[in-house]
Design an enzyme around this catalytic site. Structure first.
Site, PDB file in Angstrom:
ATOM      1  N   GLU A 329       0.493  -1.295   0.168  1.00  0.00           N
ATOM      2  CA  GLU A 329      -0.017  -0.230   0.248  1.00  0.00           C
ATOM      3  C   GLU A 329       1.171   1.154   0.031  1.00  0.00           C
ATOM      4  O   GLU A 329       0.880   2.087   0.758  1.00  0.00           O
ATOM      5  CB  GLU A 329      -0.962   0.034   1.162  1.00  0.00           C
ATOM      6  CG  GLU A 329      -1.860  -1.019   1.063  1.00  0.00           C
ATOM      7  CD  GLU A 329      -2.220  -1.514   2.699  1.00  0.00           C
ATOM      8  OE1 GLU A 329      -1.204  -1.326   3.216  1.00  0.00           O
ATOM      9  OE2 GLU A 329      -3.332  -2.579   2.769  1.00  0.00           O
ATOM     10  N   GLY A 331       1.411   4.899  -0.663  1.00  0.00           N
ATOM     11  CA  GLY A 331       0.908   5.888  -0.532  1.00  0.00           C
ATOM     12  C   GLY A 331       2.041   7.173  -0.697  1.00  0.00           C
ATOM     13  O   GLY A 331       2.387   7.492  -2.173  1.00  0.00           O
ATOM     14  N   ARG A 332       2.895   8.003  -0.198  1.00  0.00           N
ATOM     15  CA  ARG A 332       3.855   8.959  -0.311  1.00  0.00           C
ATOM     16  C   ARG A 332       4.958   8.307  -1.119  1.00  0.00           C
ATOM     17  O   ARG A 332       4.843   9.588  -1.671  1.00  0.00           O
ATOM     18  CB  ARG A 332       4.718   8.959   0.991  1.00  0.00           C
ATOM     19  CG  ARG A 332       5.755   8.147   1.157  1.00  0.00           C
ATOM     20  CD  ARG A 332       6.629   8.708   2.791  1.00  0.00           C
ATOM     21  NE  ARG A 332       5.323   8.090   3.907  1.00  0.00           N
ATOM     22  CZ  ARG A 332       5.528   9.131   4.632  1.00  0.00           C
ATOM     23  NH1 ARG A 332       5.781  10.670   4.386  1.00  0.00           N
ATOM     24  NH2 ARG A 332       4.971   8.868   6.208  1.00  0.00           N
ATOM     25  N   CYS A 404      -0.077  32.497  12.748  1.00  0.00           N
ATOM     26  CA  CYS A 404       0.173  33.097  14.852  1.00  0.00           C
ATOM     27  C   CYS A 404       0.979  31.638  15.146  1.00  0.00           C
ATOM     28  O   CYS A 404       0.443  31.274  16.478  1.00  0.00           O
ATOM     29  CB  CYS A 404      -0.380  33.832  15.083  1.00  0.00           C
ATOM     30  SG  CYS A 404      -1.983  34.157  14.070  1.00  0.00           S
ATOM     31  N   TYR A 434      -0.015  13.801   2.392  1.00  0.00           N
ATOM     32  CA  TYR A 434      -0.054  14.206   3.826  1.00  0.00           C
ATOM     33  C   TYR A 434       0.053  15.950   3.808  1.00  0.00           C
ATOM     34  O   TYR A 434       0.698  16.290   4.597  1.00  0.00           O
ATOM     35  CB  TYR A 434       0.606  13.562   4.318  1.00  0.00           C
ATOM     36  CG  TYR A 434       0.472  12.082   4.424  1.00  0.00           C
ATOM     37  CD1 TYR A 434      -0.574  11.697   5.027  1.00  0.00           C
ATOM     38  CD2 TYR A 434       1.393  11.320   3.915  1.00  0.00           C
ATOM     39  CE1 TYR A 434      -0.115  10.327   4.972  1.00  0.00           C
ATOM     40  CE2 TYR A 434       1.620  10.091   3.643  1.00  0.00           C
ATOM     41  CZ  TYR A 434       0.105   9.267   4.028  1.00  0.00           C
ATOM     42  OH  TYR A 434       0.014   7.759   3.895  1.00  0.00           O
TER      43      TYR A 434
HETATM   44  C1  LIG Z   1      -0.351   4.980   5.974  1.00  0.00           C
HETATM   45  C2  LIG Z   1      -0.697   3.514   5.499  1.00  0.00           C
HETATM   46  C3  LIG Z   1      -0.245   3.868   5.030  1.00  0.00           C
HETATM   47  C4  LIG Z   1       0.447   4.459   3.679  1.00  0.00           C
HETATM   48  O1  LIG Z   1       2.148   4.736   4.185  1.00  0.00           O
HETATM   49  P1  LIG Z   1       3.128   5.757   2.754  1.00  0.00           P
HETATM   50  O2  LIG Z   1       3.726   5.838   4.113  1.00  0.00           O
HETATM   51  O3  LIG Z   1       2.236   6.327   2.702  1.00  0.00           O
HETATM   52  O4  LIG Z   1       3.595   4.991   2.014  1.00  0.00           O
HETATM   53  C5  LIG Z   1      -0.279   1.838   3.443  1.00  0.00           C
HETATM   54  N1  LIG Z   1      -0.712   1.654   4.197  1.00  0.00           N
HETATM   55  C6  LIG Z   1      -1.535   1.116   6.391  1.00  0.00           C
HETATM   56  C7  LIG Z   1      -2.263   0.489   6.891  1.00  0.00           C
HETATM   57  C8  LIG Z   1      -0.970   2.421   6.464  1.00  0.00           C
HETATM   58  O5  LIG Z   1      -1.846   3.412   7.717  1.00  0.00           O
END
Ligand SMILES: *Cc1c(COP(=O)(O)O)cnc(C)c1O
Length: 476
Positions: A329, A331-332, A404, A434
């Site tokens: 999975e 994301g970043r 601020c 994020y």
């Molecule tokens: C946050 C998260 C991701 C993605 O994390 P990245 O650092 O963006 O790759 C994948 N799986 C789960 C369960 C997460 O909590």
């Protein structure tokens, strides 16, 4: 060091910046690993992306704005898909192995356009709230390619997931298992599930800690996972596919996965034997690193996938079990590098640090409301003056926001051209993950738009929030 009054962020490094920060040979240079594929400087010296100058983007869309290089975003989706298919087989399996399913982690940044890019790449999508699920469904994302995560999914969220037919639900507690079992019985469906397991490994960047890290809210311990799995397999209402773990974020090194894979597969092989069944999948989560500054050197997806295949294959040999299909999975690593935030400089203030050291505070028209990560995690970013070239000598700068809070810093340490001035544009790379997804209205600052650029065309995919949007919630 000479005495000086301590501010909230007074200089622990003196005036030189941190150890890792190198004075560039040319202050106008772009470090390739920090910028998306189509970013370069044009003949005037302005930063361009997808063939469009940031000066034109600022004119048309205003600042601050998140600028997404769509070509780059799509290329990263495809790179993860292809790398995992090559190491584990395509979804469903092929000659390369029993299969892989790459879920884009929607929490890093999700809107309808991004959901469609994910859909078109053939990837799956993970969501962790009813809100993220709603975005995916509004984009027409196929529900069977969705996974639902979260440590406190409500009854309504679970019911909706079953009604629309999400492909997988990652279970996080015994309460939730009971809740989903009741719902599935009522609706007469058999949803595919995984159990989120605390494997006792926490990975950060280059280090990992292999002590039992139980004291956190996500998942079930190893023992509790075994008990939960037995209950699910005995009841026969839910379709248990395997165990799932997510060991950290901004990970550059796959050694942390060795312990996770071993612990998960030991349990899976034990359960398979006990129940004369197979648990055909293994969930390895996300957290693959990306470059925020010159310190970071992330692995290519091909390298990651190949190393994970070696790890999984080795453990399967030891346990004498067949290779499972693997889910990841990211994301970043997909969204992050695709985007930079474009700001306009409002003020420049030279602050005397003593001993002849000066730090220039360059204040921009956004800040912690559009990028919370420096304040929340002490995250580091980089910046470049984007609107023009400069021949001035470099100065040590700090890019600050307009909120601020003394901690409202966008880039803590960066060399910037000495002639940077109000009206110049500053670009901060690596803000695709994020940042918009964690953006707030602190100080009643409207959230910036997300502008997608590809092939000399730019379009708004999430519009700028207005003061009227904010006032419309305030019903007096
Ligand atoms: C946050 C998260 C991701 C993605 O994390 P990245 O650092 O963006 O790759 C994948 N799986 C789960 C369960 C997460 O909590």
């Amino acid at each position: 060091m000479s005495a000086h009054e301590a501010g909230a962020l007074h200089g622990e490094y003196g005036g030189h910046g941190p150890e890792w920060l190198r004075l560039p040979a040319d202050i106008n240079d772009l470090l390739p690993q920090l910028w998306s594929q189509t970013v370069s400087r044009d003949a005037t010296g302005a930063l361009t992306v997808g063939g469009i100058s940031v000066n034109a983007l600022a004119e048309e869309f205003g600042t601050p704005a998140y600028i997404v290089d769509e070509t780059d975003f799509r290329a990263r989706l495809n790179a993860f898909r292809d790398a995992f298919a090559a190491s584990f087989g395509k979804t469903g399996g092929d000659d390369n192995g029993p299969g892989s399913q790459v879920y884009y982690a929607g929490k890093s940044f999700l809107c309808k356009a991004v959901a469609r890019w994910v859909e078109e790449s053939g990837l799956s999508l993970d969501v962790c709230t009813g809100g993220e699920l709603a975005v995916a469904l509004a984009a027409g994302f196929p529900p069977h390619r969705l996974a639902l995560h979260g440590n406190n999914k409500s009854y309504d969220e679970l019911a909706q997931a079953l009604q629309v037919g999400v492909g997988k639900i990652v279970l996080d507690s015994t309460t939730e298992i009971a809740r989903l079992t009741a719902l599935a019985t009522e609706l007469g469906v058999k949803p595919a599930v995984m159990i989120r397991t605390k494997v006792g490994v926490e990975a950060h960047t280059h280090e990992y800690i292999a002590t039992a890290h139980e004291d956190q809210k996500f998942g079930l311990s190893l023992d509790a996972s075994v008990k939960a799995a037995r209950r699910i397999l005995t009841a026969g209402v839910l379709d248990l596919r395997g165990l799932h773990s997510h060991i950290g974020s901004q990970i550059f090194d796959t050694t942390g996965f060795e312990v996770a894979v071993r612990r998960l597969l030991e349990i899976q092989s034990g359960l398979a034997e006990e129940f004369a069944t197979t648990l055909p999948e293994l969930g390895l989560g996300g957290g693959f690193g990306m470059a925020y500054t010159s310190q970071d050197d992330p692995k290519a997806p091909t390298e990651l996938a190949a190393e994970l295949r070696d790890i999984v294959e080795r453990e399967c040999k030891v346990l004498e079990i067949p290779l499972p299909a693997v889910t990841v999975e990211p994301g970043r690593a997909i969204a992050g590098p695709s985007t930079f935030t474009l700001y306009q400089v409002g003020t420049v203030k030279a602050v005397d640090l003593g001993s002849g050291q000066v730090r220039s505070y360059v204040s921009v028209d956004g800040g912690m409301s559009d990028n919370l990560r420096p304040a929340l995690y002490n995250a580091s970013y980089s910046a470049t003056m984007a609107s023009r070239l400069s021949g001035a000598p470099a100065i040590l700068g700090r890019v600050a926001g307009k909120h601020c809070e003394a901690g409202d810093i966008v880039v803590k340490d960066e060399f910037l051209p000495g002639d940077i001035a109000p009206g110049d544009l500053v670009a901060v790379p690596g803000t695709g993950a994020y940042c918009r997804s964690m953006a707030s209205n602190y100080n009643h600052v409207p959230r910036p738009p997300v502008v997608a650029v590809a092939n000399e065309e730019a379009r708004v995919i999430v519009r700028r929030e207005t003061v009227d949007d904010m006032l419309s919630l305030d019903v007096g």
